[in-house]
Design an enzyme around this catalytic site. Structure first.
Site, PDB file in Angstrom:
ATOM      1  N   GLN A 112      92.125  92.970 114.715  1.00  0.00           N
ATOM      2  CA  GLN A 112      92.007  94.410 114.995  1.00  0.00           C
ATOM      3  C   GLN A 112      93.349  94.928 115.511  1.00  0.00           C
ATOM      4  O   GLN A 112      93.484  96.118 115.771  1.00  0.00           O
ATOM      5  CB  GLN A 112      90.936  94.648 116.060  1.00  0.00           C
ATOM      6  CG  GLN A 112      89.553  94.195 115.633  1.00  0.00           C
ATOM      7  CD  GLN A 112      88.611  94.117 116.820  1.00  0.00           C
ATOM      8  OE1 GLN A 112      88.024  95.116 117.236  1.00  0.00           O
ATOM      9  NE2 GLN A 112      88.454  92.937 117.376  1.00  0.00           N
ATOM     10  N   HIS A 130      92.507  97.438 111.485  1.00  0.00           N
ATOM     11  CA  HIS A 130      92.821  98.741 112.081  1.00  0.00           C
ATOM     12  C   HIS A 130      94.221  99.225 111.726  1.00  0.00           C
ATOM     13  O   HIS A 130      94.786 100.066 112.426  1.00  0.00           O
ATOM     14  CB  HIS A 130      92.627  98.688 113.611  1.00  0.00           C
ATOM     15  CG  HIS A 130      91.193  98.506 114.001  1.00  0.00           C
ATOM     16  ND1 HIS A 130      90.785  98.155 115.273  1.00  0.00           N
ATOM     17  CD2 HIS A 130      90.049  98.634 113.275  1.00  0.00           C
ATOM     18  CE1 HIS A 130      89.461  98.080 115.309  1.00  0.00           C
ATOM     19  NE2 HIS A 130      88.992  98.352 114.112  1.00  0.00           N
ATOM     20  N   GLN A 231      86.815  86.991 130.098  1.00  0.00           N
ATOM     21  CA  GLN A 231      85.610  87.654 130.610  1.00  0.00           C
ATOM     22  C   GLN A 231      84.382  87.212 129.832  1.00  0.00           C
ATOM     23  O   GLN A 231      84.365  87.317 128.607  1.00  0.00           O
ATOM     24  CB  GLN A 231      85.742  89.184 130.457  1.00  0.00           C
ATOM     25  CG  GLN A 231      86.893  89.800 131.206  1.00  0.00           C
ATOM     26  CD  GLN A 231      86.792  89.547 132.707  1.00  0.00           C
ATOM     27  OE1 GLN A 231      85.689  89.504 133.270  1.00  0.00           O
ATOM     28  NE2 GLN A 231      87.936  89.354 133.341  1.00  0.00           N
TER      29      GLN A 231
END
Ligand code: OAD
Length: 257
Positions: A112, A130, A231
Site C-alpha cells: 500500500q 495505492h 500492535q
C-alpha cells in the site's frame, strides 16, 4: 487462534507448526503497509502523535476536491513526502523481503506504500495498490509525466508543473480518497490472494479497503495468514500474530527458514 507471540525484545522459540508453514508454503503473498517503512524514518498514517493523519487533514490533502481547490498545497505536500522518501534508505525489513523472494521464487509483494523502498532493496514486480510518489501524471489528460527536480527548499506550497501536451496541472500518481485503485494492480493482488497458501501481512492497520480484504480472501481460500506488527489487532481473523518491528522480525525469520 494462538495468542500473539511477543517478539518485541527477541524472537521467541517459534511454534514448529508456524515454522513448518513458512518453510513449506508454495505460493506466498506479502501485503505491506506504512509500518514496513517506519524504520526508514517515513511516518505511518494512523499512529497517535506521529502518524501523518494525526498531523494533517486528509480531506485537505488527499482528495480530488482538495487538489482542485488548492493545487499548490496538495502538490507541495506530496513533493515534501517524495523528498523524504528519496532521502530515506531501505531497512532490514525491505531487504529481508527481497532476499526471501530471491530464495523462494514464488513470493509476490503487494504494497500500500507509495515510496519505492521495496524496489531499492531489490524486490521486483512490486504491486503498488495505492500508486507511487514517483509517477506523476496530468490531472486533465492523464498523460504520464516525468518527476520534476525537487526544489532546494522544503517549502510545502508548490505550484504543480504543467503538462507539455495539454497544459493541465501535474498531479501525484497516488490514489486519493474516493478514487478507485489501479485496476490491473488490484486484479493481480486479488488473484494472488485467492491462490496463495501463505499470506504475510506486515505493518498495516488493516483499516483501508480493499487492501484489508486481501488477507481475508486468502484465509477464506485456505491460506495461513501471519501478521507482523508491534500492535496486536484485536479483531485479527488470521492464524498467527508476531508482535514487534518488521525490521527485527523478518531477518530473524529468514534465518530460521
Ligand atoms: P497505518 O498508519 O494505518 O498503519 C501502520 C501500521 O504499521 C500500524 O499497525 C503500526 O502499528 C505498524 N507499525 C509501526 N511501526 C512498525 C514497524 N517497525 N514494523 C511493523 N509495523 C509497524 O498505515 P497503513 O495500514 O499502511 O492510503 O495505511 C493504509 C493506507 O491508509 C495508506 O496506504 C494510505 C492511508 O490513508 C492512501 O493514501 C490511499
Amino acid at each position: 487462534m494462538p495468542a500473539p507471540l511477543d517478539c518485541r525484545t527477541a524472537l521467541p522459540t517459534l511454534p514448529p507448526a508456524l515454522l513448518e508453514r513458512l518453510r513449506t508454503a508454495d505460493e506466498v503473498l506479502v501485503l505491506t503497509g506504512a509500518g514496513v517503512s517506519a524504520e526508514s524514518g517515513i511516518a505511518t498514517f494512523r499512529e497517535a502523535l506521529t502518524g501523518l493523519w494525526a498531523r494533517f487533514d486528509p480531506a485537505q490533502l488527499a482528495t480530488t476536491e482538495a487538489f482542485v481547490q488548492d493545487p499548490a498545497r496538495v502538490w507541495g505536500w506530496y513533493e515534501w513526502r517524495r523528498r523524504q522518501a528519496l532521502e530515506a534508505q531501505p531497512n532490514a525489513a525491505h531487504r529481508a523481503l527481497a532476499a526471501w523472494a530471491e530464495r523462494h521464487g514464488r513470493l509476490r509483494l503487494v504494497t500500500q506504500n507509495v515510496d519505492d523502498l521495496h524496489e531499492r532493496a531489490g524486490s521486483r514486480d512490486v504491486i503498488h495498490l495505492h500508486g507511487s510518489l514517483h509517477a506523476p501524471r496530468c490531472f486533465d489528460c492523464a498523460r504520464p509525466l516525468a518527476s520534476p527536480a525537487l526544489p532546494k527548499t522544503g517549502d510545502r506550497l508548490l505550484a504543480p508543473p504543467r503538462c507539455p501536451a495539454c497544459g493541465g496541472p501535474a498531479r501525484p500518481g497516488v490514489v486519493w480518497f474516493g478514487e478507485s485503485l489501479p485496476a490491473e494492480a488490484l486484479a493481480t493482488a486479488w488473484d494472488l490472494a485467492e491462490r496463495c497458501d501463505l499470506c504475510l501481512v506486515i505493518g498495516t492497520s488493516g483499516l483501508v479497503q480493499p487492501a484489508a480484504s486481501l488477507p481475508v480472501v486468502a484465509r477464506q481460500r485456505g491460506a495461513t495468514v501471519v501478521r507482523i506488527d508491534p500492535q496486536p489487532a484485536a479483531d485479527f481473523g488470521g492464524d498467527w500474530q508476531l508482535l514487534g518491528a518488521a525490521g527485527a522480525i523478518l531477518p530473524a525469520l529468514l534465518e530460521r527458514l
